[in-house]
Design a protein around this motif. Sequence first.
Motif, PDB file in Angstrom:
ATOM      1  N   PRO B 101       0.830  -1.216   0.000  1.00 22.59           N
ATOM      2  CA  PRO B 101       0.000   0.000   0.000  1.00 22.59           C
ATOM      3  C   PRO B 101       0.863   1.264   0.000  1.00 22.59           C
ATOM      4  O   PRO B 101       1.976   1.256   0.533  1.00 22.59           O
ATOM      5  CB  PRO B 101      -0.795  -0.105   1.304  1.00 22.59           C
ATOM      6  CG  PRO B 101      -0.647  -1.508   1.763  1.00 22.59           C
ATOM      7  CD  PRO B 101       0.657  -1.997   1.219  1.00 22.59           C
ATOM      8  N   PRO B 102       0.382   2.345  -0.586  1.00 21.73           N
ATOM      9  CA  PRO B 102       1.155   3.592  -0.590  1.00 21.73           C
ATOM     10  C   PRO B 102       1.229   4.203   0.800  1.00 21.73           C
ATOM     11  O   PRO B 102       0.408   3.903   1.661  1.00 21.73           O
ATOM     12  CB  PRO B 102       0.352   4.495  -1.526  1.00 21.73           C
ATOM     13  CG  PRO B 102      -1.020   3.939  -1.534  1.00 21.73           C
ATOM     14  CD  PRO B 102      -0.917   2.482  -1.254  1.00 21.73           C
ATOM     15  N   LYS B 103       2.218   5.067   1.000  1.00 25.34           N
ATOM     16  CA  LYS B 103       2.328   5.736   2.309  1.00 25.34           C
ATOM     17  C   LYS B 103       1.255   6.810   2.440  1.00 25.34           C
ATOM     18  O   LYS B 103       0.707   7.029   3.515  1.00 25.34           O
ATOM     19  CB  LYS B 103       3.709   6.381   2.451  1.00 25.34           C
ATOM     20  CG  LYS B 103       4.833   5.373   2.552  1.00 25.34           C
ATOM     21  CD  LYS B 103       6.170   6.085   2.553  1.00 25.34           C
ATOM     22  CE  LYS B 103       7.291   5.067   2.548  1.00 25.34           C
ATOM     23  NZ  LYS B 103       8.566   5.668   2.137  1.00 25.34           N
ATOM     24  N   VAL B 104       1.011   7.503   1.333  1.00 22.83           N
ATOM     25  CA  VAL B 104       0.038   8.597   1.348  1.00 22.83           C
ATOM     26  C   VAL B 104      -0.905   8.432   0.150  1.00 22.83           C
ATOM     27  O   VAL B 104      -0.462   8.105  -0.945  1.00 22.83           O
ATOM     28  CB  VAL B 104       0.750   9.969   1.240  1.00 22.83           C
ATOM     29  CG1 VAL B 104      -0.241  11.093   0.977  1.00 22.83           C
ATOM     30  CG2 VAL B 104       1.556  10.262   2.501  1.00 22.83           C
ATOM     31  N   ILE B 105      -2.189   8.642   0.388  1.00 23.28           N
ATOM     32  CA  ILE B 105      -3.134   8.719  -0.733  1.00 23.28           C
ATOM     33  C   ILE B 105      -3.703  10.137  -0.751  1.00 23.28           C
ATOM     34  O   ILE B 105      -4.171  10.639   0.279  1.00 23.28           O
ATOM     35  CB  ILE B 105      -4.271   7.690  -0.600  1.00 23.28           C
ATOM     36  CG1 ILE B 105      -3.722   6.275  -0.782  1.00 23.28           C
ATOM     37  CG2 ILE B 105      -5.368   7.959  -1.643  1.00 23.28           C
ATOM     38  CD1 ILE B 105      -4.732   5.157  -0.614  1.00 23.28           C
ATOM     39  N   ILE B 106      -3.603  10.780  -1.895  1.00 24.70           N
ATOM     40  CA  ILE B 106      -4.170  12.129  -2.047  1.00 24.70           C
ATOM     41  C   ILE B 106      -5.402  12.039  -2.942  1.00 24.70           C
ATOM     42  O   ILE B 106      -5.325  11.545  -4.066  1.00 24.70           O
ATOM     43  CB  ILE B 106      -3.134  13.103  -2.651  1.00 24.70           C
ATOM     44  CG1 ILE B 106      -2.033  13.359  -1.607  1.00 24.70           C
ATOM     45  CG2 ILE B 106      -3.798  14.421  -3.061  1.00 24.70           C
ATOM     46  CD1 ILE B 106      -0.963  14.320  -2.073  1.00 24.70           C
ATOM     47  N   LEU B 107      -6.519  12.479  -2.412  1.00 27.96           N
ATOM     48  CA  LEU B 107      -7.746  12.519  -3.194  1.00 27.96           C
ATOM     49  C   LEU B 107      -7.910  13.922  -3.766  1.00 27.96           C
ATOM     50  O   LEU B 107      -8.004  14.890  -3.010  1.00 27.96           O
ATOM     51  CB  LEU B 107      -8.960  12.170  -2.319  1.00 27.96           C
ATOM     52  CG  LEU B 107      -8.910  10.822  -1.585  1.00 27.96           C
ATOM     53  CD1 LEU B 107     -10.150  10.655  -0.700  1.00 27.96           C
ATOM     54  CD2 LEU B 107      -8.820   9.658  -2.573  1.00 27.96           C
ATOM     55  N   GLY B 108      -7.913  14.019  -5.084  1.00 28.81           N
ATOM     56  CA  GLY B 108      -8.135  15.308  -5.744  1.00 28.81           C
ATOM     57  C   GLY B 108      -9.616  15.392  -6.103  1.00 28.81           C
ATOM     58  O   GLY B 108     -10.081  14.640  -6.957  1.00 28.81           O
TER      59      GLY B 108
END
Lengths: 106, 338
Positions: B101-108
């Motif tokens: 899994p990614p360290k950070v997920i950014i929702l735009g």
Amino acid sequence: MSAPNAQHTEGRIRYWTKTLLGPLAVLCWLGALLGAKVQVAHDTERVEAERATTAALGVLPLAPAPIRPGGLDNRTLAGQMRDFHHVDASTSGPQSPHQPTDRKTR
Amino acid sequence: MWTLFWAIATTLSVDALGIRNIQPVIWPTDIYSFERTPDTEIDVAIYGSSRASLDLSPSGLDACLSDGLDRETTSVNLGRSFATGFSTHNLLTSLFEKRTPPKVIILGIGPEFLDETNHRLHLDVGLNSDLDDVPRQLLQSRSISLAFGALRPIVRGAESLAIFTAQRHTKEERLRWMMIHHGGGQYCVGSKACEIQNNSHDSALVGRWDQHLASNVVTAEAERFSEYVTDGPLVGGGLDKFLKWSAEKDIQVGVVVLPFHELYKRQIPMDVRRAFRGKLSALSETYGLRVYDVGAQGWGQRRAMYLDTDHLNAIGSAQLTQDVCEKLALPMLSGNGR
């Protein structure tokens, strides 16, 4: 051909059609799944090879040109790309996918 | 009965083969190629609709993050057309089930992302559901189109298999190039090849601003905002499930409220804006989300930054990506995100 013979032939065709159709459909289905499995493996290798080659060369190939109108059948894209595809064809042109440039791949 | 059995068996087989994301929606992200890339540790995964795909460049983010963190970073943009909170859960959890899994997920996101009445929700539901979701989602359907969307997993396998065997997924080579070399999205930075591709992309879509003014802007209010519901079972519920899953996996989640040109923004009614902000505040409070609201930064008048009224061009994308890196991604990755 006499009438009884014609009836006999027609009956045989109907019989074999009914008998073969099901197995043929199953075979086609299994064939498509098997083909897909082989293609997935091939695509995975291709992605890895492309990344490795670019990394080894230290250069990026140019990007393929954006899709132009008529270049892809929009009807089956369910409207997803509809607006983005409907652009003036004269404004975009094909580029060489092999011309190297100056940056390593990520 | 046999047809139903065959359709279900095909969907199960297609999912097992790893081609479930070969779907009619190949734009804007070649997720199939993403699934073929090696399982490396991802620092930032961006998700959202086409706006996120155009507005945020993973290679731009990496350039900034690498400088700030003094190490190589890896970002990807997995944005899909008309994404909502529903697919945020279903797509991301299925993608990262078998990967690190990614360290950070950014929702735009924009207001439509949180809307249970989103005019294209049936597509999001139909393409990102599993067979065992069918009965529940059928019961939760608010319209005929959503009911058909809920039933789509039954035929999705046959559809995906046909598209795949017809090699449809290889037709958009540019998206494949973007994913393999730059982590997806529509723009990249750091090379002559990127400059050429960015220019080529924006040149190809040069008429989009006028086209948007004549169509999307005119219909936006009636089509997208005549009804607005943020607390529904599919979108709101999906987002809740996603945020719980992220907490379990120790993934930090940040939200970027993406910019609109004033001409588009005016079509969003005040009560919709209030409901959207209210929902964001509630999510932020409940889950500790870090929210970066770009809308307040004076983007509304900068025509030169936009491809159309709600998607940025290469110049706008580069600037926004830098902003998002400095204000959101970098603090989160360097441990100041929570």
